[in-house]
Write a protein that holds these residues in place. Sequence first.
Motif, PDB file in Angstrom:
ATOM      1  N   PRO A 264       0.281  -1.262  -0.541  1.00 62.13           N
ATOM      2  CA  PRO A 264       0.924   0.433   0.209  1.00 62.13           C
ATOM      3  C   PRO A 264       0.717   1.427   0.052  1.00 62.13           C
ATOM      4  O   PRO A 264       0.470   2.437  -0.414  1.00 62.13           O
ATOM      5  CB  PRO A 264      -0.760  -0.309   1.313  1.00 62.13           C
ATOM      6  CG  PRO A 264      -0.836  -2.093   1.668  1.00 62.13           C
ATOM      7  CD  PRO A 264       0.216  -2.432   0.799  1.00 62.13           C
ATOM      8  N   GLY A 265       1.936   0.932   0.661  1.00 66.28           N
ATOM      9  CA  GLY A 265       2.456   2.643   0.477  1.00 66.28           C
ATOM     10  C   GLY A 265       3.196   2.502  -0.596  1.00 66.28           C
ATOM     11  O   GLY A 265       3.706   3.807  -0.848  1.00 66.28           O
ATOM     12  N   MET A 266       3.609   1.625  -1.548  1.00 63.76           N
ATOM     13  CA  MET A 266       4.551   2.011  -3.085  1.00 63.76           C
ATOM     14  C   MET A 266       3.860   1.761  -3.601  1.00 63.76           C
ATOM     15  O   MET A 266       3.761   2.848  -4.537  1.00 63.76           O
ATOM     16  CB  MET A 266       4.757   0.075  -3.106  1.00 63.76           C
ATOM     17  CG  MET A 266       5.964  -0.004  -3.969  1.00 63.76           C
ATOM     18  SD  MET A 266       5.858  -1.104  -4.983  1.00 63.76           S
ATOM     19  CE  MET A 266       4.765  -1.376  -5.249  1.00 63.76           C
ATOM     20  N   ALA A 267       2.544   1.366  -3.609  1.00 64.23           N
ATOM     21  CA  ALA A 267       1.382   1.959  -4.818  1.00 64.23           C
ATOM     22  C   ALA A 267       0.714   3.521  -4.441  1.00 64.23           C
ATOM     23  O   ALA A 267       0.842   3.982  -4.993  1.00 64.23           O
ATOM     24  CB  ALA A 267      -0.171   1.546  -4.510  1.00 64.23           C
ATOM     25  N   MET A 268       0.988   4.103  -2.849  1.00 62.91           N
ATOM     26  CA  MET A 268       0.444   5.490  -2.310  1.00 62.91           C
ATOM     27  C   MET A 268       1.725   6.439  -3.270  1.00 62.91           C
ATOM     28  O   MET A 268       1.352   7.723  -3.006  1.00 62.91           O
ATOM     29  CB  MET A 268       0.422   5.508  -1.051  1.00 62.91           C
ATOM     30  CG  MET A 268      -0.917   5.165  -0.730  1.00 62.91           C
ATOM     31  SD  MET A 268      -1.357   5.554   0.736  1.00 62.91           S
ATOM     32  CE  MET A 268      -0.977   4.719   1.973  1.00 62.91           C
ATOM     33  N   LYS A 269       3.042   6.075  -2.989  1.00 66.88           N
ATOM     34  CA  LYS A 269       3.549   6.930  -3.468  1.00 66.88           C
ATOM     35  C   LYS A 269       4.127   7.280  -4.730  1.00 66.88           C
ATOM     36  O   LYS A 269       4.222   8.470  -5.683  1.00 66.88           O
ATOM     37  CB  LYS A 269       5.154   6.198  -2.591  1.00 66.88           C
ATOM     38  CG  LYS A 269       5.779   7.177  -3.303  1.00 66.88           C
ATOM     39  CD  LYS A 269       7.876   6.917  -1.739  1.00 66.88           C
ATOM     40  CE  LYS A 269       8.920   7.836  -2.060  1.00 66.88           C
ATOM     41  NZ  LYS A 269       8.713   8.947  -1.836  1.00 66.88           N
ATOM     42  N   ASN A 270       3.957   5.879  -5.763  1.00 66.48           N
ATOM     43  CA  ASN A 270       3.893   5.830  -6.762  1.00 66.48           C
ATOM     44  C   ASN A 270       2.709   6.657  -7.705  1.00 66.48           C
ATOM     45  O   ASN A 270       3.056   7.708  -8.468  1.00 66.48           O
ATOM     46  CB  ASN A 270       3.586   4.058  -7.289  1.00 66.48           C
ATOM     47  CG  ASN A 270       4.246   3.955  -8.725  1.00 66.48           C
ATOM     48  OD1 ASN A 270       5.102   4.374  -9.204  1.00 66.48           O
ATOM     49  ND2 ASN A 270       3.238   3.535  -9.425  1.00 66.48           N
ATOM     50  N   ASN A 271       1.584   6.499  -6.804  1.00 64.67           N
ATOM     51  CA  ASN A 271       0.719   6.739  -7.310  1.00 64.67           C
ATOM     52  C   ASN A 271       1.026   8.908  -7.165  1.00 64.67           C
ATOM     53  O   ASN A 271       0.353   9.707  -8.324  1.00 64.67           O
ATOM     54  CB  ASN A 271      -0.724   6.632  -6.970  1.00 64.67           C
ATOM     55  CG  ASN A 271      -1.142   5.544  -7.542  1.00 64.67           C
ATOM     56  OD1 ASN A 271      -1.209   5.173  -8.125  1.00 64.67           O
ATOM     57  ND2 ASN A 271      -1.962   4.740  -6.822  1.00 64.67           N
ATOM     58  N   LEU A 272       1.473   9.157  -5.893  1.00 64.47           N
ATOM     59  CA  LEU A 272       1.620  10.406  -5.554  1.00 64.47           C
ATOM     60  C   LEU A 272       2.578  10.938  -7.024  1.00 64.47           C
ATOM     61  O   LEU A 272       2.617  12.160  -7.658  1.00 64.47           O
ATOM     62  CB  LEU A 272       2.017  10.685  -4.609  1.00 64.47           C
ATOM     63  CG  LEU A 272       0.724  10.896  -3.246  1.00 64.47           C
ATOM     64  CD1 LEU A 272       1.982  10.618  -2.410  1.00 64.47           C
ATOM     65  CD2 LEU A 272       0.283  11.901  -3.350  1.00 64.47           C
TER      66      LEU A 272
END
Length: 188
Positions: free
Chosen positions: A134-142
């Motif tokens: 989830p952290g990776m997805a959020m960082k990548n989406n940002l």
Amino acid sequence: MGKVNLYQVMDQNRSFVDRVIEESGQDIRQCYQCAKCSGGCPGSVAMDYPPNQIIRMLMLGMKEEVLNSKTIWVCMGCSTCTTRCIRDIDVARVMDTLRQEAIKAGYVGKADYVISFNESFLWTVKSFGRLFEPGMAMKNNLKTGNYMKDMQFGLPLMLKGKASMFPHRIKGRKEMKNIFDQTIREGK
């Protein structure tokens, strides 16, 4: 692609081809062009040139076309091509070397999302000692400006216990950080 004077291109880019051969440790000049690498490649449907054509273009010194190709960024590094190669050429390693060369030379237009994903993945491993999806997805989406991408998957995964809202931190995170720092210092 248009007309290409192969003799001129080969002479102009011989040092590039030699550098790729040296960096990858693979003598691409041994390629028979049997296309077994392309026949087994699971990503070939999304590539602009199949792997064997990239190798051939590289052999011919077509630096611009190779570094501008989508293929080097679509390659998953699964090594199916390497396993199938009858000449024992590690095609996946060549693709990795070409990605590194493309980044050095500034040919990253088709790779922004790939580079962002890679950086987000490495950030989570460096920060938590392991992947935190989830952290990776959020960082990548940002980073990519796709703020709501894949949002519909988060809550159902968390409710089923398949994803956690908080990262699991491993012991030895300091050692993991040291590995990353040493790699950066050595320029690898």
